[in-house]
Design a protein around this motif. Structure first.
Motif, short mmCIF file in Angstrom:
data_model
loop_
_atom_site.label_atom_id
_atom_site.label_comp_id
_atom_site.label_asym_id
_atom_site.label_seq_id
_atom_site.Cartn_x
_atom_site.Cartn_y
_atom_site.Cartn_z
N TRP A 62 0.69 -1.26 0.09
CA TRP A 62 0.05 0.09 -0.05
C TRP A 62 0.85 1.30 0.00
O TRP A 62 0.09 2.34 0.06
CB TRP A 62 -0.74 0.18 1.00
N HIS B 42 -11.26 -3.78 -2.18
CA HIS B 42 -11.11 -4.74 -3.12
C HIS B 42 -12.53 -5.36 -3.93
O HIS B 42 -13.46 -4.70 -3.70
CB HIS B 42 -10.29 -5.95 -2.80
N GLU C 122 -10.54 -11.34 1.69
CA GLU C 122 -11.03 -10.08 2.16
C GLU C 122 -11.96 -9.36 1.69
O GLU C 122 -12.83 -8.54 2.19
CB GLU C 122 -9.53 -9.03 2.29
N HIS D 85 -11.25 -2.36 4.93
CA HIS D 85 -10.31 -3.19 4.80
C HIS D 85 -9.97 -4.02 5.86
O HIS D 85 -10.37 -3.84 7.12
CB HIS D 85 -9.03 -2.77 4.05
N ILE D 86 -9.50 -5.37 5.65
CA ILE D 86 -9.09 -6.45 6.41
C ILE D 86 -7.70 -6.47 6.34
O ILE D 86 -7.12 -6.72 5.23
CB ILE D 86 -9.70 -7.60 6.37
ZN LIG Z 1 -7.31 -4.29 1.83
#
Ligand SMILES: [Zn+2]
Length: 378
Positions: free
Chosen positions: A150, A199, A213, A275-276
């Motif tokens: 990221w 995602h 995810e 997010h996870i």
């Molecule tokens: Zn993510």
């Protein structure tokens, strides 16, 4: 004497059908682009070649593991297509195309040795509706460990729009105009809130033992949307099903910009990306809220939501942190990116797949949003 002469002739006749058929027209490579994707478990450089008809790529790696060659049989390079490309130098030193009589080779030199498990080659239907078109995708994993997940957006659209060959692109931060009065009022009613389930589609996000995810983020996001609607807010979702927001197998920057565009076009009051988290060790645990102070309110948004999230779970508190994540920088409104626990930790993954924890997080996020508007609003 005669028999001896016939035998080689017979063999030759048998061989004829096995010779490669010379196609009347070759497949043509019409564009090439590269991008660094760092939203997977291992960051990688993706090279995408667009062709006007189908090819079957073949992968070769030399003994040292420093030269990766993908052969595209019977393919030629269109006139306007560049033959050399740069990408993230931690992963790929150079990409070049070389046309030979039998086809085109894509030569990728890598700074650190790779094996076949580090390189993924596959084909996809073309982006146009014409089914005969074909995309060849070559993914090379980062072996340097220097490409942070990221953290390093680098989308070199070389070969598409003839931008410079520089491989480092700085992220442009939209300047928050202080003259623009950012009106904050109390309450959730009539607020436009953009919820971004991380995602989706071809981009599964992080992968756990029992789940992916993209499915958890969507499940939680839908619950958030229901609660916000009940509270009278106007909810904009970047996706409501299991899809890529921009296009299947797109570059990360395209995909994330598409999400920002949705929020910016809707003039959302707040942007919440769900997010996870994931890590190479199963020990990593906890909840984090990420923000970037591009407006005077990003921190406050992150902090209020994070405080509520920590009331809604047993997961450890990893704090409210700053980050240069794409969606935080490219949205015009206060934005937060939530990492709601680790899919790579079996305990947290199990909880994240439970209706109860998903609902708890959805409720805490909505409470946090209400706190944010109520404390800052006038
Ligand atoms: Zn993510």
């Amino acid at each position: 004497m005669k028999r001896l002469f016939i035998l080689p002739l017979l063999m030759l006749l048998c061989l004829v059908p096995m010779l490669p058929a010379q196609a009347a027209s070759k497949a043509e490579i019409t564009s090439v682009r590269t991008a660094t994707r760092n939203d997977a478990n291992v960051p990688f450089v993706r090279t995408v070649l667009e062709l006007d008809s189908k090819v079957t790529p073949r992968l070769f790696i030399d003994e040292d593991g420093k030269y990766v060659t993908v052969t595209l049989p019977n393919a030629k390079i269109a006139k306007n297509v560049e033959k050399k490309y740069n990408a993230d130098r931690n992963v790929v030193s150079r990409i070049s195309l070389s046309q030979r009589s039998s086809g085109t080779d894509v030569n990728i030199k890598v700074p650190r040795a790779v094996t076949k498990s580090d390189v993924n080659v596959f084909t996809l239907p073309g982006t146009d509706k014409a089914k005969k078109e074909c995309r060849v995708v070559i993914d090379v994993n980062d072996k340097s460990g220097k490409v942070k997940q990221w953290m390093h957006w680098n989308d070199a659209k070389i070969g598409i729009d003839n931008t410079s060959l520089s491989s480092t692109y700085s992220v442009k931060v939209p300047s928050y105009s202080s003259s623009r009065s950012y009106k904050l009022t109390k309450g959730l009613k009539d607020k436009v809130i953009c919820i971004d389930p991380g995602h989706g589609g071809t981009d599964v996000g992080a992968i756990g033992k029992i789940s992916q995810e993209k499915n958890i983020t969507l499940a939680i996001s839908k619950k958030i949307a229901d609660l916000l609607n009940d509270a009278g807010a106007k909810v904009i979702m970047t996706r409501t099903t299991d899809v890529d927001v921009y296009a299947p197998y797109d570059a990360a920057a395209e995909e994330l910009q598409a999400r920002c565009n949705i929020a910016n076009a809707a003039k959302a009051d707040a942007f919440v990306s769900v997010h996870i988290d994931s890590f190479s060790s199963a020990d990593a645990r906890g909840v984090t809220a990420y923000y970037n102070s591009k407006t005077p309110h990003d921190y406050s948004l992150a902090k209020y939501i994070h405080n509520q999230n920590m009331q809604a779970t047993e997961f450890p508190d990893r704090g409210t942190r700053t980050a240069n994540f794409y969606v935080l920088l490219h949205t015009n409104m206060p934005a937060v990116l939530l990492e709601l626990g680790f899919i790579s930790n079996p305990t947290e993954e199990r909880a994240l797949n439970s209706e109860k924890q998903q609902q708890n997080f959805a409720e805490s996020i909505v409470k946090g949003l209400a706190d944010y508007f109520n404390h800052n609003g006038r």
